[in-house]
Design an enzyme around this catalytic site. Sequence first.
Site, PDB file in Angstrom:
ATOM      1  N   HIS B 268       0.827  -1.198   0.000  1.00  9.25           N
ATOM      2  CA  HIS B 268       0.000   0.000   0.000  1.00  9.25           C
ATOM      3  C   HIS B 268       0.873   1.264   0.000  1.00  9.25           C
ATOM      4  O   HIS B 268       0.720   2.136  -0.872  1.00  9.25           O
ATOM      5  CB  HIS B 268      -0.914  -0.030   1.234  1.00  9.25           C
ATOM      6  CG  HIS B 268      -1.779   1.172   1.383  1.00  9.25           C
ATOM      7  ND1 HIS B 268      -3.094   1.181   0.983  1.00  9.25           N
ATOM      8  CD2 HIS B 268      -1.534   2.402   1.884  1.00  9.25           C
ATOM      9  CE1 HIS B 268      -3.615   2.376   1.226  1.00  9.25           C
ATOM     10  NE2 HIS B 268      -2.684   3.131   1.776  1.00  9.25           N
ATOM     11  N   GLU B 269       1.778   1.346   0.965  1.00  9.06           N
ATOM     12  CA  GLU B 269       2.614   2.553   1.063  1.00  9.06           C
ATOM     13  C   GLU B 269       3.559   2.655  -0.138  1.00  9.06           C
ATOM     14  O   GLU B 269       3.867   3.756  -0.595  1.00  9.06           O
ATOM     15  CB  GLU B 269       3.390   2.568   2.388  1.00  9.06           C
ATOM     16  CG  GLU B 269       2.530   2.484   3.658  1.00  9.06           C
ATOM     17  CD  GLU B 269       1.458   3.562   3.774  1.00  9.06           C
ATOM     18  OE1 GLU B 269       1.558   4.600   3.089  1.00  9.06           O
ATOM     19  OE2 GLU B 269       0.492   3.348   4.543  1.00  9.06           O
ATOM     20  N   HIS B 272       1.720   4.382  -2.833  1.00  9.84           N
ATOM     21  CA  HIS B 272       1.823   5.842  -2.643  1.00  9.84           C
ATOM     22  C   HIS B 272       3.194   6.324  -3.114  1.00  9.84           C
ATOM     23  O   HIS B 272       3.309   7.345  -3.795  1.00  9.84           O
ATOM     24  CB  HIS B 272       1.681   6.198  -1.154  1.00  9.84           C
ATOM     25  CG  HIS B 272       0.273   6.209  -0.638  1.00  9.84           C
ATOM     26  ND1 HIS B 272      -0.704   7.001  -1.185  1.00  9.84           N
ATOM     27  CD2 HIS B 272      -0.316   5.554   0.401  1.00  9.84           C
ATOM     28  CE1 HIS B 272      -1.848   6.832  -0.500  1.00  9.84           C
ATOM     29  NE2 HIS B 272      -1.633   5.955   0.459  1.00  9.84           N
ATOM     30  N   GLU B 298      -4.476   7.758  -3.091  1.00 13.64           N
ATOM     31  CA  GLU B 298      -4.968   6.513  -2.508  1.00 13.64           C
ATOM     32  C   GLU B 298      -5.292   5.487  -3.600  1.00 13.64           C
ATOM     33  O   GLU B 298      -5.157   4.280  -3.393  1.00 13.64           O
ATOM     34  CB  GLU B 298      -6.205   6.796  -1.654  1.00 13.64           C
ATOM     35  CG  GLU B 298      -6.667   5.644  -0.809  1.00 13.64           C
ATOM     36  CD  GLU B 298      -5.738   5.332   0.367  1.00 13.64           C
ATOM     37  OE1 GLU B 298      -4.805   6.117   0.641  1.00 13.64           O
ATOM     38  OE2 GLU B 298      -5.931   4.272   0.992  1.00 13.64           O
TER      39      GLU B 298
END
Lengths: 503, 503
Positions: B268-269, B272, B298
Amino acid sequence: MATSEQNYDALVLELKEISLLAYTAAVLGWDEQTQLPRNAANYRGDQLSLLAKLVHERLVAPKLGDLLSSLKASPLPGAADSDAAVNVRQTRRVVDRARKMPSSLVQELARVAVVAQHAWVEARKNSDFAAFAPMLEQMIGLKKQQAACLGPTAHPYDALIDEYEPGETAAGVAEVFVSLRGPLVDLVGRIAQVSHKGKGALLTGDFPRAGQEAFAREASVAIGFDFDRGRMDTSTHPFCTHLGPSDTRISTRYDERHFNDAFFGVLHESGHGLYQQGLPVEHFGTPCGEYTSMGIHESQSRLWENFVGRRRSFWRHFFPKLQQRFPATKAVSEDDWYRAVNHVAPGFIRVEADEATYNLHVLLRFELETALISGDLSVSDLPGAWNEKMKAYLGLTPPDAARGVLQDIHWSSGGVGYFPTYTLGNLYAAQFFAKAQEDLGDLDSSFARGDFKPLLDWLRANIHSKGQRYGARELVRRVTGKPLSAAPLLAHLALKAKEAYGV
Amino acid sequence: MATSEQNYDALVLELKEISLLAYTAAVLGWDEQTQLPRNAANYRGDQLSLLAKLVHERLVAPKLGDLLSSLKASPLPGAADSDAAVNVRQTRRVVDRARKMPSSLVQELARVAVVAQHAWVEARKNSDFAAFAPMLEQMIGLKKQQAACLGPTAHPYDALIDEYEPGETAAGVAEVFVSLRGPLVDLVGRIAQVSHKGKGALLTGDFPRAGQEAFAREASVAIGFDFDRGRMDTSTHPFCTHLGPSDTRISTRYDERHFNDAFFGVLHESGHGLYQQGLPVEHFGTPCGEYTSMGIHESQSRLWENFVGRRRSFWRHFFPKLQQRFPATKAVSEDDWYRAVNHVAPGFIRVEADEATYNLHVLLRFELETALISGDLSVSDLPGAWNEKMKAYLGLTPPDAARGVLQDIHWSSGGVGYFPTYTLGNLYAAQFFAKAQEDLGDLDSSFARGDFKPLLDWLRANIHSKGQRYGARELVRRVTGKPLSAAPLLAHLALKAKEAYGV
């Protein structure tokens, strides 16, 4: 019209706001040395350059200047060492220096320091002086410009050392170094004649990193470092930095084959940290809450590293703990361990040097950097000059640049004039420790119990709490009743030599 | 008189200098969340407050205002989506917002955010909402003040969400959320009727931290995160932050009993981070080089976490590597593992939620924070309201505040209006991924080979490289040819449910 009290309050407020920005640069600097991704150095340089400009602008702005003028015309009542007098006097000193520096030079120094440091890290890794030389050339050029702006001084170096050791000069340093050199060379020579084959070998072996870190942290806590107001990390070059009134950070590097480097490095940096953590928090951001000189700072690190950490009573407490952490040391006697941590032998690396030969490393650097700044030595001739002096003072020729001229970060970061503060620190430390023993009596029985508080309290009361109230040489005189002298350090080293080598 | 070109160049220079300061605050923020000693939060708050003030001063200063006025009177020629038009338009937007905010409020928000975050960390540790309530009260009060300054808007919340999702409104969010809610509740309900006892249990077991870290890092590198331009650390709340054009930092937290949290957190990060690393470096510090909205941000993290990281072909490549790192998984089939990472079941913690129920966590927060800001809900009634909604939407009652109302950092840091961007991100991600499949054809065979470059290149070209050229809703329409819609996400979730549960 504002009263003197109002002007002084406004001065303190302005200083505290400027320090918020200055300590922001300290955060960026810490991050740069411990965290920064490989490709991010240029942008960080731009940021630090901007912050340096902003701080410089505030220091030379009419606001601060007007407050200082008003306080000169109508000073607050009080002694020369009252809080207000100290804060005004020391602020004037900083502002006077800032006014002599053009903003463009301030920015350029900050920017090049970051880029040159990263070039140095790479060059040191590859032991490639030629790759670093252009950056060093640029930095030395900037430092010469800086000296010219800040001068005239008897020696251009005086303008640079003044940043780290206010009031000190090349001639003043040379005088005290000369009085140290003869007896020290003599002592190191006598030790060399005694057979001490393998004396230091106990410190080489199997010292896993996790154990080293835990043990060093335990010692740091024991001597008083407060980890709720600080932290410990790893970096290429060990250091201590201060990011705020409750944020003092030390760093170290680990070598799993050698015990010395990290452990005594952590004691050293913790000593710096104890000074920072002992500065009066209520004065943070003003001269009364700041360290007085790098030499005094170094005296605190040296005192804990050498005068405490290499003392027999220190190991009376820590040796059983060491044996628990590192099973191989169970076969070693406390007596042999004590001799090992006090082993004296010339080596290539300053930060790994014993407390006697260390000062010869400093002498060499002091001589080289004064010559670089006066123009008597060129950057291209530096590696040769380094190796010549290593041969003359320590009898060694570095096998490569990484273990020679490239070993230290200082010149890459613009820290010309910093090296002598190391030996000044050793001298101050010896003088302070002798006086502490005189005042406190038997320190060894408290050390053997793992109790370092009496000594720390003495340092807090006599040195840390004073901030910039007194300059280094005056502080020494006030605390010990005597001027700076090489005698206490020489006496300390002679006693160690007698205990460890019978000479 | 300056030409339009000269005015534009001056604008870019000014923006880049302002961004040096703004990204300095980002360094201090990263340090605060990953490094700061326990007692140092107040001073850090003062520093961030000063930086916020300095940035705000530069944004509202005549210099930038005059440049914008001149460029309004004599614009540069070019289309509405030319670099110059975008930079001028988006700068005007930021300056207009800044001008509505008094400097004192800017500073206070920055200062309280640091102190409240540290209060939140402690309160969460002790599961003690009462200890956090006064700080939250203060923060909500400040956010109401902020909304009042930035308004009037149809709903005060509109002024706040606009900071994260420019142009978005409470009504706009509610509309799309409603179209999602019915089908989603239906789907989750159908899955609940199928027996799936122990389906997710494979993810609980013995996953040593070092192995998790190495495996997550391997996956992050495989999808394209550049560690020469970034780094990965640990923090209480996982995040991604951007500190400079080549300094993107992600963080995660490890639970040695659960695989899901850190691994999918890192994907997820990293998602980003890929967006940040894909923004055009030459425009860094100007709108053309900045992300366009948090919802789009996001969408990139969700796309890599869920649409890629929970896909069968992803695990075709990574499952053998997982089995090598964690021997206990050798007894597991790839098929069962695939089902486990796609296990759907209501839970207490948003960041641990599956991709279906996750949106119900967001819905709840969106409803609560709009009510806090409108004044319909008080801070003291918040824990009760939280628990009621958890019961209504997910059928669960949190056993304590740490697993309920205290689980997220956002409100403590002033991030009111941020939560809806998570579900907007899911919606955008589904729409982008469907279009990428349409454009690129068979992605699965490249995923199965561990090759994620075709997808990353598509995202770089269509989304990352655009910076703020288009707002979120316009970007979606341009890239996919369709307006924002819940249909692609619902189709994706339905397909997963069919594969994993046969419903």
